[in-house]
Design a protein around this motif. Sequence first.
Motif, PDB file in Angstrom:
ATOM      1  N   ASP C  95      34.992  46.791  40.973  1.00 23.26           N
ATOM      2  CA  ASP C  95      33.970  47.831  40.793  1.00 23.26           C
ATOM      3  C   ASP C  95      32.899  47.374  39.800  1.00 23.26           C
ATOM      4  O   ASP C  95      31.711  47.634  40.002  1.00 23.26           O
ATOM      5  N   GLY C  96      33.314  46.668  38.778  1.00 23.01           N
ATOM      6  CA  GLY C  96      32.320  46.162  37.829  1.00 23.01           C
ATOM      7  C   GLY C  96      31.434  45.127  38.494  1.00 23.01           C
ATOM      8  O   GLY C  96      30.207  45.122  38.334  1.00 23.01           O
ATOM      9  N   GLU C 121      37.530  46.551  45.224  1.00 24.15           N
ATOM     10  CA  GLU C 121      38.781  46.912  44.544  1.00 24.15           C
ATOM     11  C   GLU C 121      38.389  47.749  43.340  1.00 24.15           C
ATOM     12  O   GLU C 121      38.086  47.235  42.268  1.00 24.15           O
ATOM     13  N   ASN C 123      39.094  49.983  40.540  1.00 24.55           N
ATOM     14  CA  ASN C 123      40.134  50.497  39.623  1.00 24.55           C
ATOM     15  C   ASN C 123      39.518  51.272  38.458  1.00 24.55           C
ATOM     16  O   ASN C 123      40.198  51.572  37.476  1.00 24.55           O
ATOM     17  N   ILE C 125      37.829  50.426  36.066  1.00 17.84           N
ATOM     18  CA  ILE C 125      38.016  49.766  34.776  1.00 17.84           C
ATOM     19  C   ILE C 125      37.640  48.293  34.910  1.00 17.84           C
ATOM     20  O   ILE C 125      37.579  47.776  36.022  1.00 17.84           O
ATOM     21  N   TYR C 126      37.363  47.642  33.789  1.00 21.72           N
ATOM     22  CA  TYR C 126      37.230  46.197  33.763  1.00 21.72           C
ATOM     23  C   TYR C 126      38.607  45.642  33.432  1.00 21.72           C
ATOM     24  O   TYR C 126      39.067  45.753  32.311  1.00 21.72           O
ATOM     25  N   GLY C 127      39.269  45.098  34.431  1.00 17.47           N
ATOM     26  CA  GLY C 127      40.642  44.647  34.242  1.00 17.47           C
ATOM     27  C   GLY C 127      40.734  43.299  33.548  1.00 17.47           C
ATOM     28  O   GLY C 127      41.358  43.177  32.493  1.00 17.47           O
TER      29      GLY C 127
HETATM   30 MG   LIG Z   1      37.617  46.947  38.048  1.00 18.39          MG
END
Ligand SMILES: [Mg+2]
Lengths: 587, 587, 295, 295
Positions: C95-96, C121, C123, C125-127
Amino acid sequence: MVARLMNEMSILIGGSAGQGVESGGAGVAQAFARAGLHVFAMQDFRSRIRGGHNFFQMRLSESPVYSHRDPVHLVVALTPESVALHMDHIAEGGAVIFADSFKIDEEPLRARGISVDALPLTKIAEQYGDRVMTNTAALGATAGITGFPVEYLEGVIRENFAVKGQKVVDANLKVVRDAYDAARERYGDSFPFRLAAVEGAPQRLLMNGNEALALGALAGGCRFISAYPMTPATSVIEWLAKAPAEYGVVTKHTEDEIAAVCMALGASFAGARAMTATSGGGFSLMVEAMGLSGITEVPIVMVDAQRGGPSTGMPTHTEQSDLLFVVHASQGEFPRVILAPGTVEQCFEAGWRAFNLADQYQCPVVILTDTLLASSLQSVDARDIDFNSVIIDRGKTLDADVAPEEYKRFAYSEDGVSPRAFPGNPQAIITTASDEHDESGHISEASDVRIPMMQKRMRKLETARNEMRLPEVYGPEDAEITLISWGSTHGTVRHAVDILNGSGESARMLHFVDLWPLPEQELRQILGSCRRTVVVEQNCTSQLGMLLRMTTGFEANVTLTKYDGRPFGPDDIAAAVRREVGVGNKA
Amino acid sequence: MVARLMNEMSILIGGSAGQGVESGGAGVAQAFARAGLHVFAMQDFRSRIRGGHNFFQMRLSESPVYSHRDPVHLVVALTPESVALHMDHIAEGGAVIFADSFKIDEEPLRARGISVDALPLTKIAEQYGDRVMTNTAALGATAGITGFPVEYLEGVIRENFAVKGQKVVDANLKVVRDAYDAARERYGDSFPFRLAAVEGAPQRLLMNGNEALALGALAGGCRFISAYPMTPATSVIEWLAKAPAEYGVVTKHTEDEIAAVCMALGASFAGARAMTATSGGGFSLMVEAMGLSGITEVPIVMVDAQRGGPSTGMPTHTEQSDLLFVVHASQGEFPRVILAPGTVEQCFEAGWRAFNLADQYQCPVVILTDTLLASSLQSVDARDIDFNSVIIDRGKTLDADVAPEEYKRFAYSEDGVSPRAFPGNPQAIITTASDEHDESGHISEASDVRIPMMQKRMRKLETARNEMRLPEVYGPEDAEITLISWGSTHGTVRHAVDILNGSGESARMLHFVDLWPLPEQELRQILGSCRRTVVVEQNCTSQLGMLLRMTTGFEANVTLTKYDGRPFGPDDIAAAVRREVGVGNKA
Amino acid sequence: MATRLDLKVYDCPADVTWCPGCGDFAILRALKAALADLGIGPHEALVVSGIGCGSKLPDYMTVNGFMTIHGRPLPVATGAKLANPELNVIVVNGDGDSYGIGGNHFIQTARRNPNITHIVEDNQIYGLTKGQYSPTSEKGFITSTSPTGSIEIAFNPMVMALAAGAGFVARGFAGEPKHLAELIKQGVQHHGYALIDVLQPCVTFNKINSYEWYRDRIYHLEDEAYDAGDMDAAWHRAHEWGDRIPVGVLYRSEGHPAYEDEVVALDGGNPVTRIRDLARTPRPEQYEKLKAAFA
Amino acid sequence: MATRLDLKVYDCPADVTWCPGCGDFAILRALKAALADLGIGPHEALVVSGIGCGSKLPDYMTVNGFMTIHGRPLPVATGAKLANPELNVIVVNGDGDSYGIGGNHFIQTARRNPNITHIVEDNQIYGLTKGQYSPTSEKGFITSTSPTGSIEIAFNPMVMALAAGAGFVARGFAGEPKHLAELIKQGVQHHGYALIDVLQPCVTFNKINSYEWYRDRIYHLEDEAYDAGDMDAAWHRAHEWGDRIPVGVLYRSEGHPAYEDEVVALDGGNPVTRIRDLARTPRPEQYEKLKAAFA
Ligand SMILES: [Mg+2]
Ligand SMILES: Cc1ncc(C[n+]2csc(CCOP(=O)(O)OP(=O)(O)O)c2C)c(N)n1
Ligand SMILES: Cc1ncc(C[n+]2csc(CCOP(=O)(O)OP(=O)(O)O)c2C)c(N)n1
Ligand code: SF4
Ligand code: SF4
Ligand SMILES: [Mg+2]
């Protein structure tokens, strides 16, 4: 029988991502620092969130430590790999403690006089609730085997787990104590490498380069940071984001690095002290805006925390391979300043000094660090983080009694610096363009404007050159060998110098923090007076070597490079110098 | 009484943007080339669409011309400024023709033996419809005063205005003829500087550097260009966009330069020969992706048509100030090749040669041009645009009979080059990552993968180094003075050498087209053997001088720089060399 | 319709570095299943990704893969598609990567409409950088860069895709790999740009948007009398978030030309086949007539 | 309400390089008129632009101006606003600058919602680079980079602004400077991000979208029973183009906090005032307590 050694050892905690090697290691390091020990703790992580092999290696001593050093005396292993990967670097008389959750091949180690024991670390953790506390057990065992007072660990645990509630705190306290007892039981005082609190030691702070840099920036009046997350730079904005609101630091995690640097430029144009922080890939995206800062003379501080390149490269590993890039980045020609602090203390100073240089010369100032410096934890004498030493110099700004029609933002001046004013000032209207412009800031393409304006800007570089610091010298003036280094290798090279001089060689260190502009005349002198020279860099092409040749014509006798992302150890350097300089002599 | 001169003069047409100075100038230049004359036509434009002062300066001769040259013998002025701004550069016996729509101060010119006349250019234009045809009238007058056969002009007019319909063609034909007659009537054969068709001259093409480069790229098999408009690079994609569909050149004007370079990389990864073209500001945005090309070994040709910097700087003016930037651009270390053609013929060759180098070394290849070279029109002997000389060498590619499990995209190899394969090939699966990777292309951070893979990539630079060309030498081997230059100044410096040698000095030119990697050993030799050296660059900091010092330790005696966006003239250089080298001697 | 392939052809020995329980595993499985069902072999597909946890996906399967730089897979994929339209080009990124740093390429590619399938993908968030807020993180979301809660309204991928002109807009859930595989198949079969935003739990850094959180909220558009051809309906559903989150195909409009269909230069060959042929037989004479323009 | 100012205070001697008849002249006039009416003096406003013909506007008036780089004025303006929320920050740039290279900043800024007024000089062409198609050029538009006609669906600024979450979305016409000045005034008065896309004839390079072309098509929303507070209505009007083009305020939603309103760090001071005070009195002691976290 190995001689007993007090407060002089290296400990390695190894495990896979997610097992808390990092947090656990940081916790015990904190405990050691509180006990008055000097600590240097290096982390080695993979670019993954779980699994893989990570380790946390600490060097502990009563005298100052500036780098990690092999061999290690104690390995605490949470995975079999942790043993396999490090067994060759364990000192005779050392020990390997591993969790009971797996088996390893113990014989080869025993054969080398290393004691090997499975301790019920996982069992203890599970007994009090959850195997995630295995790392806590590892810390207890570490204290137990080295005879280090467990109270320091308990103190750290109370604070670190407080946020998670009393139950978690209590469970961890029980775990650490049981593991401590288990190790005492097994070893008593037999382990030759001991740790104890240092009487009357000053207060020691444990911080990494990013934290020190951010703290320095805050103390220097930085109240604006816009950045985009990128390892190993992210903790700069993260630390400032959680600084107490009373300081009023505006932090902005932007959509990308272009927005990050541009927001900082907007804030700086408005009158704030503003910065951004990234790694090489993000810096690449900031290159165009760096030129905007250059021609519009809007100051900005840019941190490039280098990592293994090129491109995504080795994101969690260290490298010093952006030097020539940042020296020449962006189209066209304009003044810039580049600093590469080498220690946590120097990161703190660079944090505020960079803003003074940016304001004085109204140009971009780049602070070059890297994974090693940004994320290694080092103990610092609390008195060396001296807020009273911090100077805030905003450079030339408009004195209020100039009437608007007289004010010229880009007035030609001897030193090339023109007085800044900020929007909102009724005394001044500020027009600024990325096109070439006249003294009033309006766009002009005329030769008779371009030439003096370009000269005005470039004069700032000459003015700055006189203020830049010469390389730090460590070791005897007349040394046979001079190691030339920059940035994060400071501690390691300094240590290598000690090792060399301790073994009958005659060596010294010439370490650069200020890298651009270089005081060329003095440098020719200094470099010319060196006998045999070895440039030591954590990169492939010896970029400082090239920079020195470009600016002074100097050519080193030997260049020592390393580019596998793992930091030099002081003994590697010492050995290589003996070998190479030997070769050099014969040649 | 001034001696009459045949087919050896300079003509300047000046006016404001929108008056058709560019199109008119190009039209008459075309006519002269068709008549067999050598032509060098330089344009000087402001960053505006209307108004301001633009001019188009042509040098014409029966022998080859490589640059513009003052003084001018004929000024055709469509605005008063055109006279005011150029009056000091008009030769004795020269003439100023100006449109009747304004007045100028004629006396000072007459005093210098320059004939000054208002001709009814605007009146003639309006008589046949529209004053926009004033530039057409100016062309007719130019032919009239110089005695140049008007038929050549009429031919060009028929073709250039054909798209606008017969009425427009006819009107312009009437205008050019009337203006021609008006000038003949006024001057007869009295004007000392004459132009005539050259008998038996070969066919001459008139093209600028961008067109030659695009033509070379097309002939080299480039069938994909993605770019974002930026002066002076835009006409590269514009020319390819209007190339006949049969060639099948996919051209994409993207949302920005990042998308431009990334699309080209995607096309190249798929197996195409792909390029992008921009100027310094756009190149700054491509820096990150340049590193992607470096580590993934996906070839790409990037054109940086330099202009006055920094930042937006002087968008329509020339400069050579991106050299060190492109040499070091992007984080980390990887091989790249940099070419800076100096003439239209060299632009054509660079256009296809760059693709061979990119495919052979699987790395980014940067072609550095600038405003002067990209947009100046030069006559070329049609035989020198030789499509039979074009070589297409795609470097190492997978021979089809390798079974998939055997194929390794990044196999370690002696010369550092590994065989490429393209997606769609049933024999090979290609995995490529911007992270460090193993021979199969899968991500790896292991030291024992990183080190050999980095060495493999860097070996390509050594392989390439042996293939790069040494600087072109022009002039006597043992010359007292060596002028060292690169890129677009080729013609001017070469001309300066002729002027110097013609006036009893002893000079030669050492001109670099291949700029990276440099054959350092040979260069040390060559540079070492020079007597007095002068580095000549269209920038402020003498970037080639720095590059040579960085790579060879060489230091020139004198550096000659110019950074006001206006190109060096050969006489400026000759004069400066006399002065500076004189000074140098005394010192 | 090509014959179904064995999933194993996409298997790959590489060691997977995702956290146990990560939603990316299911997305990897779904992509393999979709390609297998469609009979698209490893050498017939090109999977382009950016940088992030999710962007490591191509490293974990046997298929042509190009792991590029952060935020740039869409232009890279577009270039590959224009150079060789034969390739089945699929973009997979976070997403980022898609909506943050890559946001401009996302909206421009949607209106450009190359025949590319884009799987995000998401989520929230920045995984890989260990937990900072992402464009899709909800307002108030607490992370290391938003310790007092994010103060930006979340980026809505469905709404933005519709506005930008995407012809196929869908949302999937990593907790339902079979359903997801079906969406991916439809996306690949759609002629033109297709977005499949996948709700992907990050079990390590996003403690809010968990499998449970999504399960409690999602519902299937297929289960309703919903017409994916109705733009206004799609516009309203696209805004649904919170208590009820639609999954399935929100919008689909067939029959439009893909970008490459209208590229005149692609008639009778493409850049890849052309240079392949020229490398064998250069045909210099073909360029001679170009000189006329300069004569 | 501040007192009206004399237009002359914004006059500036600089020589204007726009082509005679360029729509940018009217936009310059309208901006001056709006600021004068609102009583915002030259030193109280900051006009940030990018690069392009339209982006030269700040050079032609007496006002704090920052002409930045192509596509980046929005983040620069946001930074200035966050550093000193007292400033009236206005962004003026072209369609290529805003929706092309700057497209990501546009959509991110809209949802971020800083109190900035964004005026886009939308001539549906790249003017300063002499006539290439822009994101807002209509499909089929012939330019030097689209000699056979552009094959991309045009970027719709109204639709994208609504989708991205802008609270004030308006369209003006350079042929109606008075009406435009009113829109700009409302945009400046709107609390939060406000977009005013201005139909701006480029008389030199866009021979299609001329004053006449626009005049024949535009109609005023004010003349209809139109509720700018109705998002669905706005969504439909935003899609109108071709025969009927609405000008006026398409959408307006008041009462939302601007981004800077929710930045905790701005309570009791801002980065500009804080450093000004610290430069006078550094107060080193205030940082001592931060050492505790490291001890
Ligand atoms: Mg992400
Ligand atoms: C230019 C650039 N900036 C920043 C980074 C650091 N980085 C790596 S992954 C990532 C974002 C990860 O978030 P997302 O795209 O959502 O993927 P996820 O890890 O969540 O799957 C960032 C900022 C980078 N690699 N390159
Ligand atoms: C990074 C970068 N790329 C390209 C350019 C060249 N350039 C200058 S203005 C412009 C676009 C002009 O179009 P628009 O933004 O619509 O403004 P207009 O001239 O039409 O008013 C471009 C591509 C640039 N200055 N910087
Ligand atoms: S951090 Fe989150 S997204 Fe990344 S692998 Fe782990 S669970 Fe998956
Ligand atoms: S080119 Fe077009 S936009 Fe630029 S100044 Fe001229 S008319 Fe205006
Ligand atoms: Mg425009």
